[in-house]
Design an enzyme around this catalytic site. Structure first.
Site, PDB file in Angstrom:
ATOM      1  N   GLN A 134     -40.457   1.565  30.524  1.00 41.35           N
ATOM      2  CA  GLN A 134     -41.251   1.775  31.728  1.00 41.35           C
ATOM      3  C   GLN A 134     -41.936   0.495  32.201  1.00 41.35           C
ATOM      4  OE1 GLN A 134     -43.165   5.845  30.326  1.00 41.35           O
ATOM      5  NE2 GLN A 134     -43.077   5.710  32.546  1.00 41.35           N
ATOM      6  N   HIS A 135     -42.369   0.547  33.446  1.00 39.52           N
ATOM      7  CA  HIS A 135     -43.289  -0.424  34.057  1.00 39.52           C
ATOM      8  C   HIS A 135     -42.672  -1.765  34.445  1.00 39.52           C
ATOM      9  CE1 HIS A 135     -45.956   2.473  32.337  1.00 39.52           C
ATOM     10  NE2 HIS A 135     -46.034   1.917  31.147  1.00 39.52           N
ATOM     11  N   ASP A 188     -38.692   6.002  29.343  1.00 39.95           N
ATOM     12  CA  ASP A 188     -38.341   6.279  27.952  1.00 39.95           C
ATOM     13  C   ASP A 188     -39.204   7.367  27.320  1.00 39.95           C
ATOM     14  OD1 ASP A 188     -40.604   4.656  27.940  1.00 39.95           O
ATOM     15  OD2 ASP A 188     -39.728   3.102  26.672  1.00 39.95           O
TER      16      ASP A 188
END
Length: 466
Positions: free
Chosen positions: A71-72, A227
């Protein structure tokens, strides 16, 4: 037999599983490594995906595929779809000051929690975009679209059909800092505040909405997800279930039917991949704490585990605060690790090994406590991830967390969740297909509150470097 594939494009590697859409039975799998670092050229992810797909037998006979991803990460694209600069990953802390600034500009943590369910820290995409605007204005000016790692890989599988074809899902979008799980909408005002403009953003798909087809192959593409949401789907977590994942990062998450908003920022109020919500707390330092301690002691992981279990609970007062790469929860991006309570009697490998395991778990216990304090019931706790393979972690976890833990067999639960989502896209319906649950082993131990009390005494002595 109808086959589906799930991809886990994580920080360290790409894993692919091919499963029977009806039963979830594993048919074949593959993997490939990613380069180290906190910024990566996305081309490396695409290359690793192709290698892993090849090792897994390809997609020629696969009916659907979905991607779960770290992520991110900030992936910036120009008007032609070319990557503007290497992606900044979730564990890149250079945007720490940007996080502080953005929090203050909007009026503090409560304002952010109310707006998007989280409070900015260096991990979140919104802070990385502020950093880019301030430190690389030429690259910021070239940026026509911003997406996340799993979005970009889905787009690559579809043959990069134009910026307007970028898609994501609510689970991954909820970790950007400019999409609200409460409203299900982007917050372009927050994106404008951070970046100075509003580039193209991926369209947010529903949990089982088709994202397109694989270019040249015909396999249906699922929306994919982040995830953590994929792992929850892979383990079939239900409301009230807590998943403690010990991988590159440490994650404590729970499936909830209502959104969360924590003004302290300890808990991020994410969405999941099914239409529910996934409040979670994340530590930057997890399995690699074990790696580093084993390296320091010159032992392998089995011996590290044996040493840890040979020492008493509490390690004789020795405490390891494991902020080896800074920390996200608590928000101390420039802090370092520290050892407290070193005496002649605790200057032993076994005590340090035990302190490493307990320090890692104390950080996760703090996250579990914060999630429960927001009104989320704790029905069951699942322990997964590479760190869960440690016998010491499995046996010490229930003592530190204060609850029994269920440990499923080692598996690729992010990839499995993506595969289950792919099967859901094929089948349709309101809920994902039911695959037989994996067997779990239960670990129980008497709680040891003095371990967390001692950890709390020294945790706040570990201050950020200036």
């Amino acid at each position: 037999m109808t086959l589906v594939a799930g991809v886990d494009s994580s920080t360290q590697s790409c894993k692919v599983v091919v499963r029977d859409a009806g039963t979830g039975a594993l048919v074949r799998e593959g993997r490939a490594s990613h380069p180290d670092g906190t910024e990566v050229d996305p081309a490396a992810w695409a290359a690793a995906l192709q290698t892993a797909l090849g090792e897994a037998g390809g997609l020629a006979d696969v009916a659907a595929v979905a991607v779960g991803g770290q992520q991110h990460g900030m992936v910036c694209l120009d008007v032609d779809g070319a990557v503007v600069r290497p992606a900044l990953l979730w564990n890149d802390t250079r945007s720490a000051q940007a996080a502080t600034d953005l929090t203050a500009e909007l009026g503090g943590g409560q304002a952010w929690a109310d707006a998007v369910g989280l409070v900015p820290v260096a991990s979140f995409t919104v802070t990385k975009l502020r950093w880019l605007a301030e430190h690389e204005p030429a690259n910021a000016a070239r940026t026509a679209a911003v997406c996340l790692p799993h979005d970009w890989l889905t787009w690559q599988l579809a043959g990069t059909p134009g910026l307007d074809a970028l898609v994501t899902d609510r689970g991954d979008a909820s970790g950007t800092g400019y999409w609200s799980p409460m409203t299900g909408e982007y917050r372009p005002d927050l994106l404008e505040r951070a970046f100075g403009s509003t580039p193209v953003l991926p369209r947010v798909l529903g949990p089982a909405e088709q994202a397109g087809v694989v270019a040249g192959g015909g396999a249906v593409l699922g929306p994919g997800t982040g995830d953590n949401a994929a792992a929850a789907l892979g383990i079939n977590a239900e409301p009230g279930d807590v998943v403690v994942s010990i991988g590159t990062s440490g994650v404590v998450s729970t499936v909830s039917t209502t959104p969360s908003a924590d003004p302290s920022g300890t808990v991020a109020g994410f969405a999941d991949a099914t239409g529910n919500f996934l409040p979670l707390a994340v530590t930057l330092n997890a399995a690699r704490v074990l790696d580093a301690t084993a390296r320091l002691l010159g032992v392998d992981h089995d011996e590290l585990s044996r040493l840890a279990l040979s020492a008493p609970a509490g390690s004789g007062g020795l405490v390891l605060v494991p902020y080896l790469e800074g920390e996200r929860t608590p928000d101390r991006p420039r802090s370092t690790g520290a050892v407290h309570g070193l005496t002649l009697s605790t200057a032993e490998p076994a005590y340090l090994a035990r302190a490493a395991v307990e320090g890692l778990l104390c950080g996760l216990a703090d996250g579990l406590e914060a999630i429960a304090a927001l009104g989320n019931p704790v029905r069951r706790v699942f322990l997964v991830g590479g760190g869960a393979r440690s016998e010491a972690v499995r046996r010490v976890a229930p003592a530190v967390l204060g609850v029994p833990v269920l440990v499923p067999p080692p598996g690729e639960y992010v990839a499995d969740g993506a595969a289950r989502q792919a099967a859901w896209v094929l089948a349709g319906g309101e809920t994902p297909p039911v695959w037989p649950a994996t067997s779990t082993e239960t670990y129980e131990a008497d709680p040891v509150p003095h371990v967390r009390e001692r950890y709390a005494e020294v945790r706040d002595l570990t201050a950020d470097r200036t």
